[in-house]
Design a protein around this motif. Structure first.
Motif, PDB file in Angstrom:
ATOM      1  N   GLN A  57     -37.454   7.442   4.773  1.00  0.00           N
ATOM      2  CA  GLN A  57     -38.883   7.483   4.504  1.00  0.00           C
ATOM      3  C   GLN A  57     -39.244   6.389   3.526  1.00  0.00           C
ATOM      4  O   GLN A  57     -38.633   6.266   2.458  1.00  0.00           O
ATOM      5  CB  GLN A  57     -39.290   8.842   3.935  1.00  0.00           C
ATOM      6  CG  GLN A  57     -40.788   8.944   3.758  1.00  0.00           C
ATOM      7  CD  GLN A  57     -41.262  10.362   3.549  1.00  0.00           C
ATOM      8  OE1 GLN A  57     -40.510  11.312   3.722  1.00  0.00           O
ATOM      9  NE2 GLN A  57     -42.508  10.503   3.186  1.00  0.00           N
ATOM     10  N   GLY A  94     -42.645   5.240   1.796  1.00  0.00           N
ATOM     11  CA  GLY A  94     -44.031   5.681   1.642  1.00  0.00           C
ATOM     12  C   GLY A  94     -44.262   6.875   2.561  1.00  0.00           C
ATOM     13  O   GLY A  94     -43.515   7.842   2.527  1.00  0.00           O
ATOM     14  N   LYS A  95     -45.269   6.780   3.417  1.00  0.00           N
ATOM     15  CA  LYS A  95     -45.543   7.854   4.371  1.00  0.00           C
ATOM     16  C   LYS A  95     -44.858   7.623   5.709  1.00  0.00           C
ATOM     17  O   LYS A  95     -44.838   8.497   6.563  1.00  0.00           O
ATOM     18  CB  LYS A  95     -47.048   7.988   4.594  1.00  0.00           C
ATOM     19  CG  LYS A  95     -47.782   8.502   3.382  1.00  0.00           C
ATOM     20  CD  LYS A  95     -49.247   8.703   3.683  1.00  0.00           C
ATOM     21  CE  LYS A  95     -49.956   9.244   2.456  1.00  0.00           C
ATOM     22  NZ  LYS A  95     -51.365   9.518   2.733  1.00  0.00           N
ATOM     23  N   ARG A  96     -44.309   6.447   5.887  1.00  0.00           N
ATOM     24  CA  ARG A  96     -43.685   6.089   7.167  1.00  0.00           C
ATOM     25  C   ARG A  96     -42.266   6.637   7.260  1.00  0.00           C
ATOM     26  O   ARG A  96     -41.489   6.557   6.311  1.00  0.00           O
ATOM     27  CB  ARG A  96     -43.658   4.570   7.314  1.00  0.00           C
ATOM     28  CG  ARG A  96     -43.123   4.100   8.639  1.00  0.00           C
ATOM     29  CD  ARG A  96     -43.277   2.599   8.770  1.00  0.00           C
ATOM     30  NE  ARG A  96     -42.636   2.137   9.964  1.00  0.00           N
ATOM     31  CZ  ARG A  96     -43.240   2.010  11.139  1.00  0.00           C
ATOM     32  NH1 ARG A  96     -44.507   2.291  11.258  1.00  0.00           N
ATOM     33  NH2 ARG A  96     -42.580   1.584  12.191  1.00  0.00           N
TER      34      ARG A  96
END
Length: 68
Positions: A46, A48-50
């Motif tokens: 992961q 960040g949000k990705r």
């Protein structure tokens, strides 16, 4: 959703990491199963949000659990 081809699978297997859709295509399975396999393989990355999946770890995991 676009249909997965053999060329897609081969291209994904050469990558270091794939997104969840790429993992689904690589494994020829649905989202829930792909995520379950990716987590079991400890391949989740992961940033960040990705979320991406380490292809080499998935391949090693599948080799270790296969019957052959």
């Amino acid at each position: 959703m676009r249909k997965t081809t053999a060329a897609d699978n081969e291209n994904n297997s050469r990558r270091l990491a794939v997104d969840t859709r790429g993992l689904q295509a690589m494994l020829c399975c649905g989202k829930d199963t792909a995520i379950k396999i990716g987590i079991e393989a400890k391949a989740r990355v992961q940033i960040g949000k990705r979320v991406i999946w380490n292809v080499e770890k998935v391949q090693r995991y599948l080799d270790s659990v296969s019957d052959v």
